[in-house]
Motif scaffolding. Structure first.
Motif, PDB file in Angstrom:
ATOM      1  N   LYS A   2       5.331  14.203   5.260  1.00 28.90           N
ATOM      2  CA  LYS A   2       4.761  14.571   3.970  1.00 28.90           C
ATOM      3  C   LYS A   2       4.665  16.083   3.814  1.00 28.90           C
ATOM      4  CE  LYS A   2       1.079  12.341   5.115  1.00 28.90           C
ATOM      5  NZ  LYS A   2      -0.219  11.660   5.209  1.00 28.90           N
ATOM      6  N   HIS A   4       2.974  19.530   3.060  1.00 28.37           N
ATOM      7  CA  HIS A   4       1.629  19.979   3.409  1.00 28.37           C
ATOM      8  C   HIS A   4       1.615  21.498   3.515  1.00 28.37           C
ATOM      9  CE1 HIS A   4       3.778  19.881   7.233  1.00 28.37           C
ATOM     10  NE2 HIS A   4       2.883  20.718   7.726  1.00 28.37           N
ATOM     11  N   GLU A 117       1.859  11.891  10.043  1.00 31.48           N
ATOM     12  CA  GLU A 117       2.553  10.613   9.880  1.00 31.48           C
ATOM     13  C   GLU A 117       1.623   9.459   9.500  1.00 31.48           C
ATOM     14  OE1 GLU A 117       4.463  10.320  13.659  1.00 31.48           O
ATOM     15  OE2 GLU A 117       6.032  11.773  13.139  1.00 31.48           O
ATOM     16  N   GLN A 118       0.314   9.703   9.482  1.00 30.06           N
ATOM     17  CA  GLN A 118      -0.617   8.641   9.118  1.00 30.06           C
ATOM     18  C   GLN A 118      -0.467   8.276   7.645  1.00 30.06           C
ATOM     19  OE1 GLN A 118      -2.646   7.095  11.477  1.00 30.06           O
ATOM     20  NE2 GLN A 118      -1.335   8.391  12.762  1.00 30.06           N
ATOM     21  N   ASP A 119      -0.581   6.998   7.347  1.00 30.91           N
ATOM     22  CA  ASP A 119      -0.576   6.532   5.962  1.00 30.91           C
ATOM     23  C   ASP A 119      -2.001   6.670   5.430  1.00 30.91           C
ATOM     24  OD1 ASP A 119       0.044   5.430   3.559  1.00 30.91           O
ATOM     25  OD2 ASP A 119       0.170   3.367   4.291  1.00 30.91           O
ATOM     26  N   ALA A 120      -2.369   7.905   5.088  1.00 33.31           N
ATOM     27  CA  ALA A 120      -3.769   8.222   4.829  1.00 33.31           C
ATOM     28  C   ALA A 120      -4.245   7.778   3.445  1.00 33.31           C
ATOM     29  CB  ALA A 120      -3.994   9.723   4.992  1.00 33.31           C
ATOM     30  N   ASP A 121      -3.344   7.694   2.472  1.00 38.07           N
ATOM     31  CA  ASP A 121      -3.701   7.264   1.127  1.00 38.07           C
ATOM     32  C   ASP A 121      -4.901   8.052   0.585  1.00 38.07           C
ATOM     33  OD1 ASP A 121      -3.413   5.797  -1.201  1.00 38.07           O
ATOM     34  OD2 ASP A 121      -4.776   4.212  -0.533  1.00 38.07           O
ATOM     35  N   LYS A 123      -7.036   9.869   2.255  1.00 43.98           N
ATOM     36  CA  LYS A 123      -8.130  10.088   3.202  1.00 43.98           C
ATOM     37  C   LYS A 123      -7.810  11.272   4.119  1.00 43.98           C
ATOM     38  CE  LYS A 123      -9.570   5.243   3.516  1.00 43.98           C
ATOM     39  NZ  LYS A 123      -9.776   4.099   4.443  1.00 43.98           N
ATOM     40  N   SER A 141      -7.445  16.054   2.864  1.00 40.03           N
ATOM     41  CA  SER A 141      -6.931  15.662   1.560  1.00 40.03           C
ATOM     42  C   SER A 141      -7.277  16.740   0.535  1.00 40.03           C
ATOM     43  CB  SER A 141      -7.560  14.340   1.134  1.00 40.03           C
ATOM     44  OG  SER A 141      -8.941  14.541   0.851  1.00 40.03           O
TER      45      SER A 141
END
Length: 198
Positions: A2, A4, A117-121, A123, A141
């Motif tokens: 993603k 950043h 790589e976390q699917d943080a949505d 968070k 975030s």
């Protein structure tokens, strides 16, 4: 991975250590430069480095890297002022923000990539040290970043997750619970081969 931005907090005075820990070396490379390279390897849109007490030496240690250097004139008041200073330098960015310090000799590029790589949505993603607590590196975030300017003193990032209904995602990395604040911790890091001998 993603998109950043990144923030390296390197303004501390290392008063307990008695020398700038940002300038300790790993394989002949100053620790602050080593960490900046790790962050740059994640390909952030921008990397801001906040300096303080050892500004001139840290600036020299980072020479040639694609970073934005920002001096925190209030660095002695604690980590919150450095977070505010770095965040202001990224004004206008709506990207997740990857934040590290300059005193975790076991930090690797892989640790940073796992956060990204976390699917943080939406968070926050933070590092759990196990029983030793939790902290940096973190991925904030955009919503959480809006609360950075309200931080004060030496409270640091933990204050951001108090009184919030959205718990951060934790990534376990107990080895990052070791940082260098005292001569004893420096000696341990040298004995372990994490930091060069003088």
């Amino acid at each position: 991975m993603k998109r950043h931005s990144a923030l390296l907090l390197a303004a501390g005075g290392s008063t307990r250590l008695g020398r700038p820990k940002q300038l300790l070396s790993i394989g002949g490379v100053p620790l602050v430069r080593h960490v900046a390279r790790l962050l740059l390897a994640t390909r952030p849109e921008h990397l801001v480095v906040v300096t303080g007490g050892a500004e001139a030496a840290i600036r020299q240690a980072l020479a040639g890297l694609d970073v934005v250097l920002v001096q925190n004139e209030d660095w002695q008041t604690g980590m919150a002022s450095s977070l505010r200073c770095g965040h202001r330098a990224l004004a206008g960015s709506s990207l997740p923000l990857l934040i590290t310090g300059a005193d975790q000799p076991c930090l690797t590029e892989r640790h940073l990539r796992v956060l990204l790589e976390q699917d943080a949505d939406g968070k926050d993603v933070i590092t759990s040290y196990g029983e030793d607590g939790r902290g940096i590196p973190v991925l904030l975030s955009p919503a959480t970043q809006q609360r950075i300017q309200g931080l004060q003193g030496d409270t640091g990032l933990r204050q951001l997750w108090k009184n919030t209904q959205t718990a951060p995602i934790c990534v376990c990395a107990p080895e990052l619970g070791f940082d260098i604040d005292t001569p004893e911790q420096l000696d341990a890091a040298v004995r372990a081969g994490w930091i060069d001998r003088d």
